[in-house]
Design a protein around this motif. Structure first.
Motif, short mmCIF file in Angstrom:
data_model
loop_
_atom_site.label_atom_id
_atom_site.label_comp_id
_atom_site.label_asym_id
_atom_site.label_seq_id
_atom_site.Cartn_x
_atom_site.Cartn_y
_atom_site.Cartn_z
N LYS A 117 20.70 11.34 36.30
CA LYS A 117 20.77 10.70 37.61
C LYS A 117 22.15 10.78 38.23
CE LYS A 117 17.26 7.09 36.88
NZ LYS A 117 17.01 5.63 36.86
N ILE A 118 22.18 10.63 39.54
CA ILE A 118 23.43 10.34 40.24
C ILE A 118 23.29 8.92 40.80
CG2 ILE A 118 24.85 10.85 42.25
CD1 ILE A 118 24.39 13.74 41.82
N LYS B 241 22.43 16.35 36.90
CA LYS B 241 23.86 16.11 36.68
C LYS B 241 24.68 17.36 37.00
CE LYS B 241 27.38 14.90 33.34
NZ LYS B 241 27.73 14.62 31.93
N HIS C 298 32.58 10.68 37.73
CA HIS C 298 32.63 9.71 38.82
C HIS C 298 33.72 10.09 39.81
CE1 HIS C 298 36.20 7.79 36.93
NE2 HIS C 298 35.56 8.04 35.81
N ALA D 90 27.68 10.21 37.79
CA ALA D 90 26.62 11.14 37.42
C ALA D 90 26.42 11.12 35.91
CB ALA D 90 26.98 12.56 37.88
N THR D 91 25.15 11.02 35.47
CA THR D 91 24.79 11.11 34.06
C THR D 91 23.93 12.35 33.88
OG1 THR D 91 22.75 9.83 34.25
CG2 THR D 91 24.80 8.59 34.01
N CYS E 284 28.85 18.62 44.63
CA CYS E 284 28.33 18.65 43.26
C CYS E 284 28.42 20.10 42.79
CB CYS E 284 26.90 18.17 43.22
SG CYS E 284 26.65 16.52 43.88
N LEU F 9 32.08 16.40 40.08
CA LEU F 9 31.90 15.69 41.34
C LEU F 9 33.22 15.66 42.09
CD1 LEU F 9 29.81 12.51 40.41
CD2 LEU F 9 29.00 14.53 41.62
N PRO G 274 30.22 9.43 32.00
CA PRO G 274 29.69 9.91 33.28
C PRO G 274 30.81 10.42 34.17
CG PRO G 274 29.84 7.52 33.30
CD PRO G 274 30.17 7.95 31.90
#
Length: 363
Positions: free
Chosen positions: A70-71, A85, A341, A66-67, A98, A89, A339
């Motif tokens: 976006k995922i 985001k 992850h 995830a940024t 999320c 996660l 990010p």
């Protein structure tokens, strides 16, 4: 004989398409359609519940990153999924969670389904567990686990109710100890949610989810504790019914993978075996923090596949086997540094819905 192999032989014997062709066709069908196919008959359900089939599906992925914008679902060639985001996660069982701060979304990203849980802003999400139904008339019961300090709560997805839980131990003196949680997320396996925690040693702390005796217990000591505060220690499921632990020594950068010898079951003894060891020259130290730890899985070829950020926050995938680095991939498409992850294994289990969501959909 394995049920899937038996079914393959029956399909060929009745003059239908060769199994390899059927599997190739189904592997190109979108996951939402595959969910409907599971209800056609017992044979099709057996095929679609077969884990090797899901492994071989064209849209299967194993890492989520995830940024800010976006995922990404990642198998090194899968396009990203648009999403906001999250703050955390967590992959737990069939679902990915999320966490957004004032609640969390329980998702099946493979099916593009989700449901929202509202919570107190001070509570942190730690995992999801469930109890399978005993017959067709009952639905599986799903519950999420939240915590703040020594305060722990369980949320029932179907009813939306919250209950408090406490730590339990056969030793009354252990109740006075203060355990440091090593991770903000747990691993759900065979009806139990596990975390790594510490006092003087490293051990697995677990929540038994038979729902009649909910509470926290010490499950077992880990085979590889921390000899340095910066040692990396992460754990995951292994082969569907066992546990694995990854440790990287901060000083030598050596990586060890330990797995439980037998299936993890309530009340059963735990035996750990050293499954892999990697002493690779110039291998980087895996950057770890309380919220951002390396994520990994062991593939069907018994290779270690690892996702981690380097010291600058860039995301990398490492594939290792035979005490050597087979492949190293920089994720150029992930632009933002650091990010989030996690490891996620796709499933065809629909996201559980609350009674309120079901009622609103029927209006």
């Amino acid at each position: 004989m394995d049920p899937t192999k038996k079914l393959k032989k029956e399909i060929v014997a009745h003059g239908q398409l060769p199994w390899e062709m059927i599997e190739e066709i189904l592997s190109r069908v979108c996951p939402k359609s595959l969910v409907r196919f599971r209800s056609v008959c017992k044979r099709w359900k057996a095929i679609l519940d077969d884990k090797p089939f899901i492994y071989n599906h064209k849209e299967t992925f194993r890492f989520i990153l995830a940024t800010k914008s976006k995922i990404y679902s990642l198998s090194l060639d899968i396009p990203g999924l648009e999403a906001q985001k999250p703050k955390k996660l967590v992959s737990c069982g069939e679902f990915m969670i999320c966490s957004m701060g004032k609640g969390a979304a329980v998702c099946n990203p493979w099916l593009k389904q989700s449901t929202w849980i509202n919570s107190e802003p001070s509570l942190n999400f730690y995992g999801i567990c469930h109890r399978d139904s005993n017959n067709r008339s009952e639905e599986s019961v799903y519950k999420t686990v939240w915590g703040k300090g020594r305060e722990w709560k369980i949320h029932d997805l179907a009813s939306g109710t919250w209950i408090d839980i406490r730590s339990k131990s056969s030793d009354s003196n252990q109740g006075e100890k203060k355990y440091a949680m090593h991770s903000t997320s747990g691993v759900f396996l065979n009806g139990t949610l596990f975390w790594i925690a510490f006092d003087e040693t490293a051990f697995l702390y677990c929540l038994l989810s038979d729902f009649s005796t909910e509470g926290f217990y010490i499950y077992c000591e880990l085979p590889c504790g921390r000899s340095h505060p910066s040692d990396v220690l992460v754990f995951n499921a292994f082969k569907g019914d066992r546990l694995s632990v990854l440790k990287q020594c901060h000083t030598t950068k050596k990586i060890e993978i330990w797995v439980t010898e037998n299936k993890v079951e309530k009340g059963a003894g735990v035996v750990w075996i050293n499954f892999m060891t990697f002493s690779i020259p110039n291998f980087p130290g895996l950057v770890t923090s309380y919220l951002l730890k390396p994520s990994y899985f062991i593939d069907s070829n018994e290779r270690l596949v690892l996702c981690s950020c380097d010291e600058t926050g860039k995301a990398w995938i490492y594939v290792m086997g035979g005490n050597k680095l087979i492949r190293k991939v920089h994720l150029d498409s992930v632009v933002d540094p650091w990010p989030l992850h996690c490891t996620y294994f796709p499933s065809l289990v629909p996201v559980p819905r609350s009674q309120r969501d079901v009622a609103e959909s029927e209006v």
